[in-house]
Design a protein around this motif. Structure first.
Motif, PDB file in Angstrom:
ATOM      1  N   GLU A  46      46.490  44.475  42.037  1.00  0.00           N
ATOM      2  CA  GLU A  46      46.329  43.981  40.665  1.00  0.00           C
ATOM      3  C   GLU A  46      45.981  42.490  40.653  1.00  0.00           C
ATOM      4  O   GLU A  46      45.104  42.044  39.908  1.00  0.00           O
ATOM      5  CB  GLU A  46      47.607  44.220  39.871  1.00  0.00           C
ATOM      6  CG  GLU A  46      47.868  45.679  39.562  1.00  0.00           C
ATOM      7  CD  GLU A  46      49.214  45.890  38.901  1.00  0.00           C
ATOM      8  OE1 GLU A  46      49.865  44.884  38.510  1.00  0.00           O
ATOM      9  OE2 GLU A  46      49.633  47.054  38.783  1.00  0.00           O
ATOM     10  N   ILE A  47      46.665  41.723  41.481  1.00  0.00           N
ATOM     11  CA  ILE A  47      46.415  40.283  41.522  1.00  0.00           C
ATOM     12  C   ILE A  47      45.018  39.994  42.050  1.00  0.00           C
ATOM     13  O   ILE A  47      44.313  39.125  41.521  1.00  0.00           O
ATOM     14  CB  ILE A  47      47.503  39.576  42.360  1.00  0.00           C
ATOM     15  CG1 ILE A  47      48.818  39.620  41.607  1.00  0.00           C
ATOM     16  CG2 ILE A  47      47.110  38.143  42.673  1.00  0.00           C
ATOM     17  CD1 ILE A  47      49.990  39.050  42.354  1.00  0.00           C
ATOM     18  N   LEU A  48      44.599  40.733  43.089  1.00  0.00           N
ATOM     19  CA  LEU A  48      43.254  40.520  43.615  1.00  0.00           C
ATOM     20  C   LEU A  48      42.177  40.872  42.586  1.00  0.00           C
ATOM     21  O   LEU A  48      41.143  40.197  42.509  1.00  0.00           O
ATOM     22  CB  LEU A  48      43.055  41.329  44.899  1.00  0.00           C
ATOM     23  CG  LEU A  48      43.840  40.831  46.111  1.00  0.00           C
ATOM     24  CD1 LEU A  48      43.666  41.772  47.286  1.00  0.00           C
ATOM     25  CD2 LEU A  48      43.419  39.424  46.483  1.00  0.00           C
ATOM     26  N   ILE A  51      42.007  37.930  40.195  1.00  0.00           N
ATOM     27  CA  ILE A  51      41.334  36.786  40.814  1.00  0.00           C
ATOM     28  C   ILE A  51      39.824  37.010  40.835  1.00  0.00           C
ATOM     29  O   ILE A  51      39.044  36.123  40.504  1.00  0.00           O
ATOM     30  CB  ILE A  51      41.878  36.548  42.244  1.00  0.00           C
ATOM     31  CG1 ILE A  51      43.324  36.047  42.174  1.00  0.00           C
ATOM     32  CG2 ILE A  51      41.003  35.548  42.990  1.00  0.00           C
ATOM     33  CD1 ILE A  51      44.005  35.961  43.522  1.00  0.00           C
ATOM     34  N   SER A  52      39.422  38.220  41.203  1.00  0.00           N
ATOM     35  CA  SER A  52      37.980  38.531  41.236  1.00  0.00           C
ATOM     36  C   SER A  52      37.376  38.427  39.851  1.00  0.00           C
ATOM     37  O   SER A  52      36.251  37.920  39.695  1.00  0.00           O
ATOM     38  CB  SER A  52      37.769  39.930  41.789  1.00  0.00           C
ATOM     39  OG  SER A  52      38.186  39.996  43.123  1.00  0.00           O
ATOM     40  N   ALA A  53      38.086  38.884  38.831  1.00  0.00           N
ATOM     41  CA  ALA A  53      37.577  38.819  37.467  1.00  0.00           C
ATOM     42  C   ALA A  53      37.422  37.375  37.018  1.00  0.00           C
ATOM     43  O   ALA A  53      36.440  37.017  36.352  1.00  0.00           O
ATOM     44  CB  ALA A  53      38.511  39.571  36.526  1.00  0.00           C
ATOM     45  N   ARG A  54      38.375  36.527  37.366  1.00  0.00           N
ATOM     46  CA  ARG A  54      38.301  35.124  36.952  1.00  0.00           C
ATOM     47  C   ARG A  54      37.210  34.377  37.690  1.00  0.00           C
ATOM     48  O   ARG A  54      36.594  33.443  37.152  1.00  0.00           O
ATOM     49  CB  ARG A  54      39.645  34.434  37.163  1.00  0.00           C
ATOM     50  CG  ARG A  54      40.697  34.959  36.188  1.00  0.00           C
ATOM     51  CD  ARG A  54      41.926  34.149  36.256  1.00  0.00           C
ATOM     52  NE  ARG A  54      41.693  32.897  35.550  1.00  0.00           N
ATOM     53  CZ  ARG A  54      42.631  31.987  35.344  1.00  0.00           C
ATOM     54  NH1 ARG A  54      43.854  32.189  35.786  1.00  0.00           N
ATOM     55  NH2 ARG A  54      42.358  30.871  34.715  1.00  0.00           N
TER      56      ARG A  54
END
Length: 57
Positions: A46-48, A51-54
């Motif tokens: 979920e965190i990755l 991060i990719s979306a941001r």
């Protein structure tokens, strides 16, 4: 000088009580370890994704 002796005696008498008050960590059982590993992997994914979306990747 008497105050120093008194403080030294109090410190010596209090130190075993402080050591006994600390708890030791319990090793996780096998079933808990597998559950924690799956939860960790889900949380990591979920965190990755965030991060990719941001980053716009």
């Amino acid at each position: 000088m008497k105050n120093y002796w008194f403080l030294a005696v109090v410190a010596i008498l209090a130190s075993p009580g402080l050591a006994l008050g600390q708890s030791s960590p319990n090793p996780p059982s096998d079933s808990q370890d597998q559950g924690n590993g799956q939860q960790f992997q889900q949380h990591k994914d979920e965190i990755l994704k965030r991060i990719s979306a941001r980053l716009g990747c």
